[in-house]
Motif scaffolding. Structure first.
Motif: not given
Length: 70
Positions: A9, A13, A16-17
């Motif tokens: 995870q 995150q 993706e950011t």
């Protein structure tokens, strides 16, 4: 130390950011694949754009083993 799920995870995150900031339309998913009689956890990065479409899969088992060795 993170569990494998927390590690996944965090990567989703963070990537993706980064990809959204750099390329705009992008997403990251976790996928499971059966390869040579074993299940692998893959991280798929998809960057969409006017002329680009990139979708590599990065398998996480070896990366997590290196991380957990420290």
């Amino acid at each position: 130390m993170y569990s494998i799920e927390e590690f996944q995870q965090g990567l989703v995150q963070g990537l993706e950011t980064f990809l959204k900031d750099k390329y705009g339309d992008a997403y990251v998913t976790i996928e499971h694949a059966i390869k040579t009689n074993r299940e692998l956890i893959g991280l798929r990065c998809v960057v969409l754009g006017d002329e680009q479409h990139c979708s590599p899969i990065i398998y996480l088992e070896d990366i997590y083993k290196r991380y957990s060795a420290y």
